[in-house]
Write a protein that holds these residues in place. Structure first.
Motif, PDB file in Angstrom:
ATOM      1  N   ARG A 111     -79.139  20.568  63.484  1.00 31.49           N
ATOM      2  CA  ARG A 111     -78.795  20.650  64.702  1.00 31.49           C
ATOM      3  C   ARG A 111     -77.839  22.281  64.675  1.00 31.49           C
ATOM      4  O   ARG A 111     -77.935  22.987  65.404  1.00 31.49           O
ATOM      5  CB  ARG A 111     -78.165  19.704  65.231  1.00 31.49           C
ATOM      6  CG  ARG A 111     -77.249  20.022  66.616  1.00 31.49           C
ATOM      7  CD  ARG A 111     -77.969  19.777  67.828  1.00 31.49           C
ATOM      8  NE  ARG A 111     -78.563  18.403  68.158  1.00 31.49           N
ATOM      9  CZ  ARG A 111     -77.725  17.474  68.630  1.00 31.49           C
ATOM     10  NH1 ARG A 111     -76.537  17.713  68.983  1.00 31.49           N
ATOM     11  NH2 ARG A 111     -78.190  16.218  68.783  1.00 31.49           N
ATOM     12  N   THR A 168     -77.974  25.405  66.683  1.00 30.40           N
ATOM     13  CA  THR A 168     -76.982  25.868  67.651  1.00 30.40           C
ATOM     14  C   THR A 168     -75.866  26.915  67.205  1.00 30.40           C
ATOM     15  O   THR A 168     -75.217  27.592  67.745  1.00 30.40           O
ATOM     16  CB  THR A 168     -76.121  24.866  68.154  1.00 30.40           C
ATOM     17  OG1 THR A 168     -75.590  24.200  67.084  1.00 30.40           O
ATOM     18  CG2 THR A 168     -77.163  23.800  68.870  1.00 30.40           C
ATOM     19  N   ASP A 197     -73.029  25.874  66.490  1.00 27.29           N
ATOM     20  CA  ASP A 197     -71.930  25.554  67.065  1.00 27.29           C
ATOM     21  C   ASP A 197     -71.042  24.541  65.911  1.00 27.29           C
ATOM     22  O   ASP A 197     -71.640  23.577  65.373  1.00 27.29           O
ATOM     23  CB  ASP A 197     -72.217  24.548  68.227  1.00 27.29           C
ATOM     24  CG  ASP A 197     -71.148  23.908  68.854  1.00 27.29           C
ATOM     25  OD1 ASP A 197     -69.826  23.930  68.351  1.00 27.29           O
ATOM     26  OD2 ASP A 197     -70.997  23.295  69.839  1.00 27.29           O
ATOM     27  N   ASP A 250     -71.091  21.101  65.697  1.00 24.60           N
ATOM     28  CA  ASP A 250     -72.613  20.343  65.152  1.00 24.60           C
ATOM     29  C   ASP A 250     -72.532  20.056  63.736  1.00 24.60           C
ATOM     30  O   ASP A 250     -73.390  19.627  63.320  1.00 24.60           O
ATOM     31  CB  ASP A 250     -73.579  21.091  65.419  1.00 24.60           C
ATOM     32  CG  ASP A 250     -73.937  20.803  67.154  1.00 24.60           C
ATOM     33  OD1 ASP A 250     -73.521  19.703  67.505  1.00 24.60           O
ATOM     34  OD2 ASP A 250     -74.571  21.591  67.926  1.00 24.60           O
TER      35      ASP A 250
END
Ligand SMILES: NC(=O)c1ccc[n+]([C@@H]2O[C@H](COP(=O)([O-])OP(=O)(O)OC[C@H]3O[C@@H](n4cnc5c(N)ncnc54)[C@H](O)[C@@H]3O)[C@@H](O)[C@H]2O)c1
Length: 306
Positions: free
Chosen positions: A255, A259, A261, A264
């Motif tokens: 993930r 992403t 991010d 994550d």
């Protein structure tokens, strides 16, 4: 629910006969479809046939299913290592092969070349959005995610997710097929990594780990709160130990790669447990310890790196 909801679907092809594919194919046969389960590996087919027979016989013995209905379903279910013939007959495909983008793109390109023009191609992937596969085909309007939960014969949720090019008719037919299997389809309005259920599960798990790392409560007490206050059948730490701490770790890494991010990224505690090979029940140590007979006991250090 009648076959009028999926008028063009008579024959379902399931690609991959592992934990998910075998049960998805059986669910289709039980619902009255002719179902063909394809796998490259004859060993997987043999294991699936034995396991399905054992499971369905047990269901009949416990009075959960009608014996004649199960016999009829097995007559509608076949296994094959010949994708070409099976794909030419399939009106609807559910791919449940390895969780690998290139494998799925190859499978979809091959299915696209072989299957009738009306055939809808879906993937049971937990993490790969169908829009990343659809352009391997000439029919992106008839490609979608159809995400079952494990065990697929039991769990009622099926997430149906269309990509930007998926047609409304494809989403409707996929949801109707899920309903005919006795499921409660959840139709997402847009693609999002992890879909709905696993995102919520992941958020609860991340919060549990964060509370632990902040020293707010112990592994056991956080699990107890989830069970006794929130009605969870199992606390997040017990569940991570059961499914394998490495599985969630790898899902988070994938993930994060998608992403970028920082939220994550796998947590410090989970990363350390994976690096130490303490992966949960299967290794005898995780957030809890496990005796040889499987009895769970609390760890003094809660599995937290010092
Ligand atoms: N296990 C779960 O809890 C779960 C839940 C929801 C979704 N999924 C998804 O379902 C898919 C399958 O997962 P699983 O747990 O059943 O895996 P599994 O390893 O039990 O089974 C995968 C099967 O696919 C076969 N296979 C691999 N490449 C193939 C190919 N090119 N053509 C045909 N067959 C091929 C393998 O031989 C194996 O039998 C994955 O995409 C996974 O993300 C898994």
């Amino acid at each position: 629910m009648t076959s009028q909801d999926t008028p063009r679907v008579h024959e379902v092809l399931v690609v991959g006969c592992g934990a998910m594919g075998s049960q998805i194919a059986m669910a289709c046969a039980l619902a009255g479809y002719r179902a063909t389960a394809f796998d490259l590996d004859t060993g997987a087919i043999d294991r699936a046939a034995v396991e399905l027979r054992r499971r369905l016989d047990r269901d009949v013995a416990k009075g959960r299913r009608d014996e004649d209905a199960v016999t009829a379903a097995f007559e509608r279910l076949s296994f094959t290592t010949d994708l070409d013939a099976a794909a030419r007959r399939g009106d609807f495909v559910i791919e449940a092969a390895a969780e690998d983008l290139e494998v799925k793109r190859d499978v979809f390109a091959r299915l696209d070349a072989l299957a009738p023009a009306h055939t809808i191609l879906t993937t049971n992937s937990s993490a790969i959005a169908s829009s990343r596969i659809a352009d391997a085909t000439s029919r992106p309007d008839r490609v979608a995610n159809m995400h079952f939960f494990n065990p697929a014969l039991v769990m009622r949720c099926v997430e149906v997710v269309g990509g930007p090019e998926t047609s409304a008719a494809t989403v409707e037919t996929t949801a109707a097929l899920a309903r005919r299997l006795g499921k409660d389809p959840v139709v997402l309005r847009k693609e999002v990594p992890g879909f709905v259920a696993n995102r919520i599960l992941g958020a609860a798990r991340d919060e549990a780990v964060s509370l632990l790392e902040q020293g707010v409560a112990s592994v056991q007490d956080i699990d107890t709160a989830c069970r006794t206050a929130l009605g969870y059948p199992m606390g997040p730490f017990e569940l991570m130990d059961l499914t394998g701490i490495d599985i969630g770790y790898r899902a988070k890494l994938a993930r994060y790669a998608e992403t970028e991010d920082p939220g994550d990224r796998p947590s410090r505690t989970v990363t350390e447990l994976v690096e130490r090979g303490e992966l949960g029940r299967k290794t005898g140590l995780g957030f809890y310890g496990y005796a040889d007979d499987g009895t769970q006991y609390p760890r003094e250090d809660d599995g937290i790196p010092r």
